[in-house]
Design a protein around this motif. Structure first.
Motif, PDB file in Angstrom:
ATOM      1  N   HIS A 116       0.824  -1.205   0.000  1.00 52.70           N
ATOM      2  CA  HIS A 116       0.000   0.000   0.000  1.00 52.70           C
ATOM      3  C   HIS A 116       0.862   1.261   0.000  1.00 52.70           C
ATOM      4  CE1 HIS A 116      -3.286  -2.759   1.286  1.00 52.70           C
ATOM      5  NE2 HIS A 116      -4.010  -1.898   0.598  1.00 52.70           N
ATOM      6  N   LEU A 129      -5.570   7.711  -6.577  1.00 52.57           N
ATOM      7  CA  LEU A 129      -6.740   7.361  -5.764  1.00 52.57           C
ATOM      8  C   LEU A 129      -7.657   6.407  -6.514  1.00 52.57           C
ATOM      9  CD1 LEU A 129      -8.469   7.691  -3.237  1.00 52.57           C
ATOM     10  CD2 LEU A 129      -9.479   9.740  -4.273  1.00 52.57           C
ATOM     11  N   ALA A 130      -7.927   6.710  -7.773  1.00 54.48           N
ATOM     12  CA  ALA A 130      -8.806   5.840  -8.558  1.00 54.48           C
ATOM     13  C   ALA A 130      -8.201   4.452  -8.716  1.00 54.48           C
ATOM     14  CB  ALA A 130      -9.064   6.464  -9.929  1.00 54.48           C
ATOM     15  N   THR A 132      -5.941   2.997  -6.761  1.00 57.30           N
ATOM     16  CA  THR A 132      -5.887   2.321  -5.459  1.00 57.30           C
ATOM     17  C   THR A 132      -7.253   1.767  -5.080  1.00 57.30           C
ATOM     18  OG1 THR A 132      -4.095   3.780  -4.737  1.00 57.30           O
ATOM     19  CG2 THR A 132      -5.291   2.598  -3.025  1.00 57.30           C
ATOM     20  N   ARG A 133      -8.305   2.524  -5.357  1.00 58.03           N
ATOM     21  CA  ARG A 133      -9.652   2.036  -5.061  1.00 58.03           C
ATOM     22  C   ARG A 133      -9.946   0.743  -5.810  1.00 58.03           C
ATOM     23  NH1 ARG A 133     -13.043   7.755  -5.361  1.00 58.03           N
ATOM     24  NH2 ARG A 133     -12.997   8.230  -3.111  1.00 58.03           N
ATOM     25  N   VAL A 136      -7.895  -2.108  -4.048  1.00 55.93           N
ATOM     26  CA  VAL A 136      -8.456  -2.447  -2.739  1.00 55.93           C
ATOM     27  C   VAL A 136      -9.755  -3.222  -2.895  1.00 55.93           C
ATOM     28  CG1 VAL A 136      -9.473  -1.474  -0.638  1.00 55.93           C
ATOM     29  CG2 VAL A 136      -7.312  -0.570  -1.514  1.00 55.93           C
ATOM     30  N   ASP A 137     -10.582  -2.822  -3.840  1.00 59.58           N
ATOM     31  CA  ASP A 137     -11.831  -3.544  -4.080  1.00 59.58           C
ATOM     32  C   ASP A 137     -11.548  -4.972  -4.545  1.00 59.58           C
ATOM     33  OD1 ASP A 137     -14.796  -3.436  -4.237  1.00 59.58           O
ATOM     34  OD2 ASP A 137     -14.449  -3.800  -6.361  1.00 59.58           O
TER      35      ASP A 137
END
Length: 321
Positions: A116, A129-130, A132-133, A136-137
């Motif tokens: 991370h 951010l996009a 990483t989202r 993570v999902d």
């Protein structure tokens, strides 16, 4: 068995991984290095970088994020080996076998945190951010699928769709996310992100199907893990369920006995190998993997510079005739 053997990105990805996990100055760093090197296929970080390139991005801008994805993937393998009680990973002792279960749990957690940190280390904030989202999902879906997989043990009646759903969550989700993340970081359009998402999902499905075939098609050493692991854990995989559906009553009863009783793993593997072979299950599973790769290739038509993505997809099924 290695899928990506000579890709020019591998040395760059390995160097980036070393930058994030240290030099082995303490026990935690030693477990990181042992888990990561010699490196495995590096399929996910390679796909991440190549997906960025395919939409006009650069490798240099994506390398830290790609290395972070590999850290998350290897962390999941450390924990997976604990769940499966598998003593072998990539042809040698797993982290749990070598260092102990407590140490392996901490190594997986620590490597996940390093991943991370790498992913969040730099780049345009909105793109990071996009991306990483998305990752993570995918990790959330991976955990759900791994838990579902434990629920399917010994259950030969769960059906092929249930196992395919596990494949999509456990393996295809992160491979697809690696492709999406690379495209997002490279400045892709929505349509291009969707194309690489689908490409990655199809490649991931093919990859896991081929992985499930390894116990029945190659030697332990080439497979990089114990050939008897799935049978010893009474885990029905795609070739086993395809065999169960195609088998006659006698072979079905043999499978029920193997997956329901305390059968010696070596004997069980030999019997399952015989059944999945003569029922045509191995051939059918390999065909499904190749179909996924053919469909993945078609998704590349929407990208401006697909580059090595077609080659990487083809390499996934190169292990099987």
């Amino acid at each position: 068995m290695t899928v990506v053997v000579s890709h020019p990105l591998i040395p760059l990805i390995e160097a980036e991984l070393r930058r994030w996990v240290g030099r082995g100055e303490n026990l935690l760093e030693l477990t990181f290095l042992d888990a990561l090197f010699p490196s495995g296929k590096l399929l996910r970080p390679t796909l991440c970088v190549e997906s960025a390139r395919a939409v006009g991005g650069t490798a240099e801008a994506v390398l830290p994020f790609a290395a972070g994805i590999e850290c998350l993937h290897v962390a999941s393998l450390i924990h997976d080996d604990i769940v499966d009680q598998d003593p072998v990973r990539r042809g040698r002792a797993s982290i749990a076998e070598q260092f102990g279960i407590a140490e392996a749990l901490l190594a997986g957690d620590g490597l996940s945190m390093a991943g991370h940190a790498a992913m969040l280390s730099g780049g345009p904030a909105d793109r990071v951010l996009a991306a990483t989202r998305v990752v993570v999902d995918a990790m959330r879906h991976m955990c759900l699928a791994m838990m579902r997989e434990t629920e399917l043990r010994e259950n030969l009646l769960c059906g092929v769709p249930a196992v395919l759903a596990v494949i999509r969550g456990k393996t295809a989700a992160l491979i697809s996310a690696a492709c999406q993340a690379g495209a997002l970081l490279g400045g892709a359009t929505h349509a291009q992100v969707e194309s690489v998402r689908r490409y990655g999902e199809l490649v991931g499905q093919a990859f896991q199907i081929c992985d499930d075939l390894l116990p029945y098609t190659v030697h332990d050493r080439a497979a990089g893990k114990s050939a008897v692991s799935d049978v010893a854990n009474r885990q029905p995989t795609l070739p086993v369920l395809l065999a169960y559906e195609a088998a006659g009553e006698a072979d079905r009863q043999r499978l029920v006995t193997i997956f329901g009783d305390d059968v010696d793993p070596v004997t069980a593997h030999r019997d399952v190998l015989d059944i999945v072979t003569h029922t045509g299950a191995v051939t059918e599973a390999a065909r499904q993997a190749r179909t996924n790769i053919d469909d993945a290739h078609a998704e590349l038509d929407a990208l401006p510079a697909p580059g090595r993505l077609a080659e990487l997809a083809a390499s996934v099924v190169a292990r099987h005739p």
